[in-house]
Scaffold this active site. Structure first.
Site, short mmCIF file in Angstrom:
data_model
loop_
_atom_site.label_atom_id
_atom_site.label_comp_id
_atom_site.label_asym_id
_atom_site.label_seq_id
_atom_site.Cartn_x
_atom_site.Cartn_y
_atom_site.Cartn_z
N SER A 1 1.03 -0.96 -0.06
CA SER A 1 0.05 0.06 -0.08
C SER A 1 1.02 1.31 -0.04
O SER A 1 1.76 1.40 -0.95
CB SER A 1 -0.83 -0.22 1.27
OG SER A 1 -2.07 0.90 1.12
N ASP B 1 -10.24 -4.15 -5.41
CA ASP B 1 -9.55 -3.48 -4.41
C ASP B 1 -10.16 -2.25 -4.28
O ASP B 1 -9.83 -1.38 -5.07
CB ASP B 1 -8.16 -3.42 -4.62
CG ASP B 1 -7.47 -2.59 -3.52
OD1 ASP B 1 -7.83 -2.20 -2.60
OD2 ASP B 1 -6.17 -2.99 -3.47
N HIS C 1 -7.58 -5.55 -0.30
CA HIS C 1 -6.42 -4.48 -0.38
C HIS C 1 -5.09 -5.39 0.52
O HIS C 1 -4.06 -4.52 0.31
CB HIS C 1 -6.81 -3.21 0.38
CG HIS C 1 -5.61 -2.27 0.14
ND1 HIS C 1 -5.30 -1.74 -1.20
CD2 HIS C 1 -4.95 -1.39 0.94
CE1 HIS C 1 -4.37 -0.77 -0.81
NE2 HIS C 1 -3.73 -0.64 0.31
#
Length: 267
Positions: free
Chosen positions: A95, A217, A245
């Site tokens: 991320s 996602d 995610h």
């Protein structure tokens, strides 16, 4: 300051193998990589850590002026690499950490020789000609909700971020991780994450790069994966058979296979 204690650095795996640094995302800690470490440890020297303000890091080291931008988190990464004298390590960032890895590799190119970006996003807010997945109003509402009731926000958002509603234990784990993070420090990290725009930094990447995206996602839609891939010359884009995610938790086999295949190709 003891950098290794500050970031609760853990080193495991093959001490003579090529180094791989695993970096967690917002609201998480190094434990989120526990299903990936066994896939790497026989061959690689695996370095894990917690960003300051997360996990078992030294909370007294937190400074809002440092961690109000991604540069502060990237500096943590560089200082860890320097302390361990890493050379040509592969940085695996989940991320927002994927972009911290881009900054760290640019700042210390001798330390990092490859990048793996797991569900990355250089900008979460939509812009002209760019879909990040959120409007400005969406992010304002998200941050206002986080400010007013962090624990309630965590309980509501974590399962949505994780996806996979048929496996509620995954969302519950992410909720516990969010709730274990100091709320004041989480607010700073959240703003750093969701208000950042690192699109221009992608062109600085000159090392082999693997971009991993999921089929669905809500945080980093597939348009973002395609954008990151298009802006990093020579990068490889892999769409995992995974949703949500956090594929390293929801689909560890597919995630680990993609990472190990990439690492094998570097040797």
């Amino acid at each position: 300051m003891d950098i290794l204690r500050r970031n609760h650095v853990t080193v495991t795996g093959n001490p003579d193998g090529p180094a791989v640094v695993l970096a967690h995302g917002f609201g998480c800690d190094q434990n989120m990589w526990r299903l990936t470490v066994p896939a790497l440890a026989d061959v690689h020297r695996v370095v894990l850590f917690d960003y300051v303000g997360c996990g078992r890091s030294d909370l007294s080291a937190f400074r809002e002026d440092r961690y109000a931008s991604l540069d502060g988190y990237a500096q943590d990464v560089v200082e860890i690499a320097e302390t361990l004298d890493l050379r040509d390590a592969t940085f695996v960032g989940h991320s927002v950490s994927a972009m911290a890895g881009v900054l760290a590799a640019r700042r210390a190119p001798e330390r990092f020789g490859a990048l793996v970006m797991v569900a990355p996003s250089p900008r979460y807010i939509d812009d002209e000609g760019y879909r990040g997945g959120f409007t400005t109003a969406d992010i304002d509402e998200l941050l206002d909700s986080l400010d007013s009731n962090y624990l309630g926000w965590s309980a509501a958002m974590a399962p949505m971020i994780m996806g996979n509603p048929e496996r509620p234990e995954l969302g519950e784990e992410l909720t516990r991780s969010f709730c274990a993070t100091d709320p004041d420090m989480a607010r700073v990290f959240a703003r750093t994450t969701f208000l950042s725009d690192s699109r221009d930094d992608l062109k600085s990447v000159t090392v082999p790069t693997l971009v991993l995206e999921c089929t669905q996602d809500m945080i980093a839609p597939r348009e973002v994966g395609a954008y990151v891939h298009s802006r990093i010359p020579g990068s490889t884009l892999v769409t995992l058979d995974a949703t949500g995610h956090c594929p390293h938790l929801s689909a560890p086999e597919a995630t680990n296979r993609a990472i190990t295949d990439f690492l094998t190709g570097l040797r």
